[in-house]
Write a protein that holds these residues in place. Structure first.
Motif, mmCIF file in Angstrom:
data_model
loop_
_atom_site.group_PDB
_atom_site.id
_atom_site.type_symbol
_atom_site.label_atom_id
_atom_site.label_comp_id
_atom_site.label_asym_id
_atom_site.label_seq_id
_atom_site.Cartn_x
_atom_site.Cartn_y
_atom_site.Cartn_z
ATOM 1 N N GLY A 263 0.776 -1.236 0.000
ATOM 2 C CA GLY A 263 0.000 0.000 0.000
ATOM 3 C C GLY A 263 0.807 1.285 0.000
ATOM 4 O O GLY A 263 0.270 2.349 0.293
ATOM 5 N N LEU A 264 2.107 1.212 -0.327
ATOM 6 C CA LEU A 264 2.911 2.433 -0.439
ATOM 7 C C LEU A 264 2.993 2.858 -1.900
ATOM 8 O O LEU A 264 2.876 2.036 -2.807
ATOM 9 C CB LEU A 264 4.327 2.219 0.101
ATOM 10 N N THR A 265 3.188 4.140 -2.117
ATOM 11 C CA THR A 265 3.483 4.659 -3.464
ATOM 12 C C THR A 265 4.724 5.530 -3.388
ATOM 13 O O THR A 265 4.945 6.231 -2.394
ATOM 14 C CB THR A 265 2.334 5.509 -4.046
ATOM 15 N N PHE A 266 5.531 5.484 -4.444
ATOM 16 C CA PHE A 266 6.703 6.334 -4.614
ATOM 17 C C PHE A 266 6.534 6.998 -5.979
ATOM 18 O O PHE A 266 6.566 6.320 -7.005
ATOM 19 C CB PHE A 266 7.987 5.501 -4.595
ATOM 20 N N LYS A 267 6.358 8.330 -6.002
ATOM 21 C CA LYS A 267 6.055 9.000 -7.273
ATOM 22 C C LYS A 267 6.838 10.299 -7.405
ATOM 23 O O LYS A 267 6.922 11.090 -6.459
ATOM 24 C CB LYS A 267 4.560 9.351 -7.353
ATOM 25 N N ARG A 268 7.349 10.528 -8.606
ATOM 26 C CA ARG A 268 7.922 11.853 -8.903
ATOM 27 C C ARG A 268 6.819 12.881 -9.003
ATOM 28 O O ARG A 268 5.715 12.553 -9.444
ATOM 29 C CB ARG A 268 8.696 11.812 -10.211
ATOM 30 N N GLU A 269 7.124 14.101 -8.640
ATOM 31 C CA GLU A 269 6.108 15.170 -8.687
ATOM 32 C C GLU A 269 6.710 16.403 -9.347
ATOM 33 O O GLU A 269 7.912 16.579 -9.365
ATOM 34 C CB GLU A 269 5.660 15.531 -7.272
ATOM 35 N N GLY A 270 5.804 17.252 -9.817
ATOM 36 C CA GLY A 270 6.194 18.569 -10.314
ATOM 37 C C GLY A 270 6.945 18.541 -11.640
ATOM 38 O O GLY A 270 7.195 17.514 -12.225
#
Length: 390
Positions: A383-390
């Motif tokens: 249930g974890l997420t790792f996402k680039r942003e911006g």
């Protein structure tokens, strides 16, 4: 390390509040796929918990006690990895860690006690290297989302900025859930130990207490309410920063300083802009309920509904030398201290025995020994997420 052990994972502390959640997670997700067992001091209590959590009736039960070194040696000889939730580790943890280091058995825990961790590194790093045991501290909310979050945003910085960021900010954007009774107990035990031994105070104050022989750049203290214009938000001190920052510097140290030897990192909580944001930041800064007598007790914790309703969301801002920056977010879908933590430690144990079998023995952080495969597991299963942003 021996690969012909009877069990992949033994969950030590299965009758405690958090240990029971880990056992339940293994029962629901890995029955038939993973050879695992429940361990604790009482066969009767283990059997009762096994039935309460709906684990198969033939789930093996192992009686072992931290006060009985022979029982610990017998237990660790049967497993590829021991996962332990029995803390405060400075009171109850050393005999098990020593048995794993001697027996070539992998070990994962939820430790957030940096002074004890440094003592264990000094005493057991050499035996662990010799036996092939991979000892990994802090495989829960402290410090996996932060340790892996920094590693993840540094991979993005390498791609987008052409090299690692020498400055990263960890900023908690949102969080719902209580800290564990174990965290509160660890804090009290640490304060009691520090009152007796001034050397412990020095370790607690030093951001590089887990990097023996290396002292890096000056670090922000992160202990004041401030307004951060670049994020348009007030920030307040974050209680887990004292452990997370140490682990992140240790990851950099163990990996050969890919973040640079002058790497700077701090953690704060974002509370929003304007007067409301400032008021919230001051309220957070003034809250010391975790160390008070009304805080959660070991073995206590939130209801299932409260765990399910919990979450966390952490922003990482990696700053390059030319003013450019890269951002990434890490989120978890359950309350941090229990619901998410119990999944993280289970997946950490499985990652060690299944995905990073070639890593040599030693005392590690999560990012230093299993960053990419653990991120993959946590996204797929926990249930974890790792996402680039911006």
């Amino acid at each position: 390390m021996s690969h012909d052990r009877e069990f992949d994972v033994i969950m030590y502390g299965s009758t405690g509040y958090t240990g029971r959640l880990v056992a339940e997670y293994l029962a629901q997700n890995y029955t038939g796929d993973v050879r695992w067992a429940m361990a604790g001091r009482s066969a009767e209590k283990l059997a009762a918990v096994r039935d309460e959590i709906g684990a198969p009736a033939d789930t093996p039960l192992i009686v072992a006690d931290a006060d009985d070194p022979e029982s610990l040696a017998d237990m660790v000889a049967r497993a590829k990895c021991i996962a332990t939730t029995v803390g405060p580790y400075q009171l109850y943890g050393e005999s098990l860690l020593a048995a794993c280091a001697a027996g070539g058995t992998d070990y994962v825990d939820l430790c957030g006690e940096p002074a004890w961790m440094r003592q264990m590194i000094d005493k057991y790093e050499a035996p662990a290297k010799e036996s092939g045991a991979r000892i990994v501290f802090s495989c829960g909310f402290d410090s996996i989302p932060f340790d892996l979050g920094v590693w993840f945003v540094q991979q993005a910085a390498e791609e987008e900025l052409g090299g690692p960021a020498s400055r990263i900010k960890g900023r908690v954007r949102g969080m719902q859930g209580t800290f564990s009774g174990g965290t509160a107990a660890s804090l009290k035990a640490t304060m009691a130990a520090a009152a007796k031994d001034p050397k412990i105070i020095q370790l607690l104050m030093n951001p590089f207490s887990l990097t023996p022989g290396f002292q890096g750049a000056d670090q922000p203290l992160g202990n004041k309410v401030e307004f951060e214009a670049d994020l348009d938000s007030w920030v307040a001190p974050f209680i887990m920063a004292a452990i997370n920052t140490r682990n992140i510097h240790r990851s950099n140290f163990l990996l050969g300083h890919p973040y640079g030897e002058d790497f700077v990192y701090d953690e704060m909580m974002l509370t929003g802009p304007g007067e409301n944001g400032e008021a919230m930041a001051n309220a957070v800064a003034g809250d010391n309920s975790l160390g008070g007598d009304d805080g959660p007790k070991p073995g206590e914790g939130p209801s299932k509904e409260e765990r399910e309703a919990g979450f966390y969301d952490v922003l990482f801002v990696a700053e390059g030398g030319d003013g450019k920056r890269v951002m990434a977010g890490v989120t978890g879908d359950k309350d941090p201290g229990y619901g998410s933590t119990s999944k993280m430690i289970a997946e950490s144990a499985l990652c060690l025995v299944r995905d990073v079998t070639d890593a040599p023995g030693g005392i590690y952080t999560p990012a230093a020994v299993m960053a990419a495969p653990l991120i993959e597991r946590l996204e797929a299963k926990a249930g974890l997420t790792f996402k680039r942003e911006g």
